[in-house]
Design an enzyme around this catalytic site. Structure first.
Site, mmCIF file in Angstrom:
data_model
loop_
_atom_site.group_PDB
_atom_site.id
_atom_site.type_symbol
_atom_site.label_atom_id
_atom_site.label_comp_id
_atom_site.label_asym_id
_atom_site.label_seq_id
_atom_site.Cartn_x
_atom_site.Cartn_y
_atom_site.Cartn_z
ATOM 1 N N GLU A 131 0.852 -1.190 0.000
ATOM 2 C CA GLU A 131 0.000 0.000 0.000
ATOM 3 C C GLU A 131 0.886 1.238 0.000
ATOM 4 O O GLU A 131 2.085 1.149 0.315
ATOM 5 C CB GLU A 131 -0.935 -0.005 1.222
ATOM 6 N N TRP A 160 1.930 -0.689 -6.268
ATOM 7 C CA TRP A 160 2.970 -1.528 -6.875
ATOM 8 C C TRP A 160 2.426 -2.886 -7.317
ATOM 9 O O TRP A 160 2.977 -3.925 -7.005
ATOM 10 C CB TRP A 160 4.155 -1.708 -5.920
ATOM 11 N N GLU A 256 7.477 -16.336 -0.534
ATOM 12 C CA GLU A 256 8.658 -17.180 -0.324
ATOM 13 C C GLU A 256 9.128 -17.810 -1.630
ATOM 14 O O GLU A 256 10.327 -17.795 -1.935
ATOM 15 C CB GLU A 256 8.343 -18.266 0.704
ATOM 16 N N ARG A 259 10.522 -15.167 -3.879
ATOM 17 C CA ARG A 259 11.915 -14.773 -3.641
ATOM 18 C C ARG A 259 12.877 -15.644 -4.436
ATOM 19 O O ARG A 259 13.923 -15.171 -4.889
ATOM 20 C CB ARG A 259 12.225 -14.833 -2.146
ATOM 21 N N ARG A 284 36.766 -4.260 -28.076
ATOM 22 C CA ARG A 284 37.288 -2.910 -27.874
ATOM 23 C C ARG A 284 38.807 -2.949 -27.688
ATOM 24 O O ARG A 284 39.305 -3.733 -26.879
ATOM 25 C CB ARG A 284 36.616 -2.295 -26.638
ATOM 26 N N HIS A 354 32.231 -1.106 -20.559
ATOM 27 C CA HIS A 354 31.777 -0.424 -21.771
ATOM 28 C C HIS A 354 32.244 1.021 -21.844
ATOM 29 O O HIS A 354 32.143 1.657 -22.906
ATOM 30 C CB HIS A 354 30.242 -0.455 -21.854
ATOM 31 N N GLY A 356 32.348 4.931 -21.849
ATOM 32 C CA GLY A 356 31.351 5.935 -22.214
ATOM 33 C C GLY A 356 30.194 5.367 -23.006
ATOM 34 O O GLY A 356 29.061 5.868 -22.926
ATOM 35 N N GLU A 379 9.998 -8.177 -3.686
ATOM 36 C CA GLU A 379 9.854 -9.341 -2.798
ATOM 37 C C GLU A 379 10.682 -9.196 -1.515
ATOM 38 O O GLU A 379 11.145 -10.167 -0.947
ATOM 39 C CB GLU A 379 10.252 -10.624 -3.540
ATOM 40 N N ALA A 382 16.886 -5.832 0.890
ATOM 41 C CA ALA A 382 18.029 -6.547 1.469
ATOM 42 C C ALA A 382 17.926 -6.579 2.990
ATOM 43 O O ALA A 382 18.263 -7.587 3.627
ATOM 44 C CB ALA A 382 19.334 -5.878 1.033
#
Length: 401
Positions: A131, A160, A256, A259, A284, A354, A356, A379, A382
């Site tokens: 919510e 969400w 669960e 996750r 490169r 990579h 720029g 879910e 951390a």
């Protein structure tokens, strides 16, 4: 990948399913993902292709028209899909969680009504727990259901909601004080309702509004929305499992396994970032040789590959633990935490390789750089994973003084 993130001990059927999904990703998702993502366009053709492959019924039992596969098989498929475009794995994930909750907790009538159509992809699932003012504190839910005769009247605002517009069945968690005396713990007075609706935005059924898509930094294409209930009437036979007060436990069971799914997504995105990084490093050239020949880049590639391998191993372990019928909240929390953190780090290292060009929208790594942060939140953050892990460790290693 030819070498990284291999899974040993798979059956021939599992290998065939994962290989089929990998081929689909290489041919149908990767070539168009960045273009669709930049347009924030729903990948209808891709979704239709997944429907033809039977992915919407992958874990739904065969008696309901599904493939009856394991969580491990599903997680490995998600890993492949996220490698192509993480948003597509989100479309599958919420559908899967609702199907799993129905299979585990639904009444026979509810399973008979929804699971065959979900397996065929005719009914698309979404679940709604968060919510606007909620964050990680699920006990603070304010959306409420009040019983009136043979119906419940639902009011409140949810946030969400992945697949909010495209779904036709939403599992919604709300407070339901009916039958629960004052002073009952909040998590014991919550109920999950199965809400059927039309796809789209605006008022999708009387009393239920999906305002529109939330504009996000990444994770585009998939529709993320609010859900507003204003006098929404739901029949009593749409209480998941037929009994009020069990919603919190039902949702946590779904989260669960979710996750494990998020861990698999992290593995897939990290694999793709490594693929892009190791390929670019060989193309490169600086100072007369490919940058892959510079020790600093080799060290970076070594760290990235090790993280991809470690995250994959933990994800597989968590899935296999759940498939064995054992409690896996510790393993799922660890896998989700590690995979999402490592994903962020591997993507950033590929971005740095990579140079720029990584900042240019012409390069795929730019998209991955915006997608990875969602996995740090989805879910459970951390910090929530660490709380789960810490509490479980104290249970397992209780001091005997």
């Amino acid at each position: 990948m030819a070498r990284l993130a291999q899974t040993h001990g798979l059956t021939d059927v599992q290998q065939e399913i994962v290989s089929t999904v990998r081929d689909f990703v290489d041919k149908e998702i990767i070539p168009v993902a960045t273009q669709l993502e930049h347009k924030d366009e729903y990948p209808q053709d891709i979704v239709d292709g997944l429907k033809e492959l039977g992915l919407f019924g992958l874990m739904i039992p065969e008696e309901y028209g599904g493939l009856g596969e394991s969580l491990l098989t599903y997680a490995l498929c998600v890993e492949e899909i996220a490698r192509g475009w993480m948003s597509v794995s989100g479309i599958i994930n919420t559908h899967f969680i609702v199907a799993y909750m129905l299979k585990q907790h639904g009444t026979q009538e509810q399973r008979d009504t929804f699971l065959p159509r979900m397996a065929a992809g005719e009914v698309r699932g979404a679940f709604s727990m968060s919510e606007p003012a909620l964050g990680s504190d699920v006990s603070a839910i304010t959306s409420k259901a009040v019983k009136e005769g043979e119906e419940y009247v639902l009011n409140g605002q949810k946030m969400w909601l992945t697949n909010g517009g495209s779904s036709t069945l939403v599992a919604v968690l709300v407070r339901s004080d009916e039958g629960h005396p004052e002073g009952t713990a909040p998590h014991k007075s919550m109920t999950t309702f199965l809400v059927e609706k039309e796809p789209g935005f605006g008022e999708v059924r009387p009393g239920l509004t999906i305002p529109g898509k939330i504009d996000k930094m990444g994770y585009k294409g998939v529709d993320t929305t609010e859900l507003i209930m204003d006098g929404l009437r739901v029949p009593a036979n749409r209480v998941l499992g037929g009994t009020t007060g069990r919603g919190f436990y039902q949702m946590m069971d779904g989260v669960e396994v979710g996750r494990v799914n998020v861990a698999a997504r992290g593995c897939g995105v990290a694999q793709r970032a490594f693929e892009l990084g190791v390929a670019y490093a060989q193309q490169r050239h600086t100072f007369g040789k490919a940058i892959a020949q510079h020790q600093a880049i080799q060290f970076k590639l070594a760290e990235m590959a090790t993280k991809v391998e470690a995250a994959h191993a933990m994800m597989v372990n968590a899935a296999r633990k759940k498939d064995s019928g054992q409690r896996n909240d510790l393993e799922a929390g660890m896998a989700k935490y590690l995979a999402s953190e490592y994903c962020k780090e591997v993507v950033e290292d590929a971005f740095r390789i990579h140079g720029g060009y990584g900042f240019s929208k012409e390069y795929e790594i730019e998209r991955l750089y915006r997608e990875a942060p969602m996995l740090l939140i989805g879910e459970g953050t951390a910090e929530i994973q660490k709380m789960i892990i810490g509490r479980r460790l104290l249970e397992e290693y209780r001091f005997q003084g």
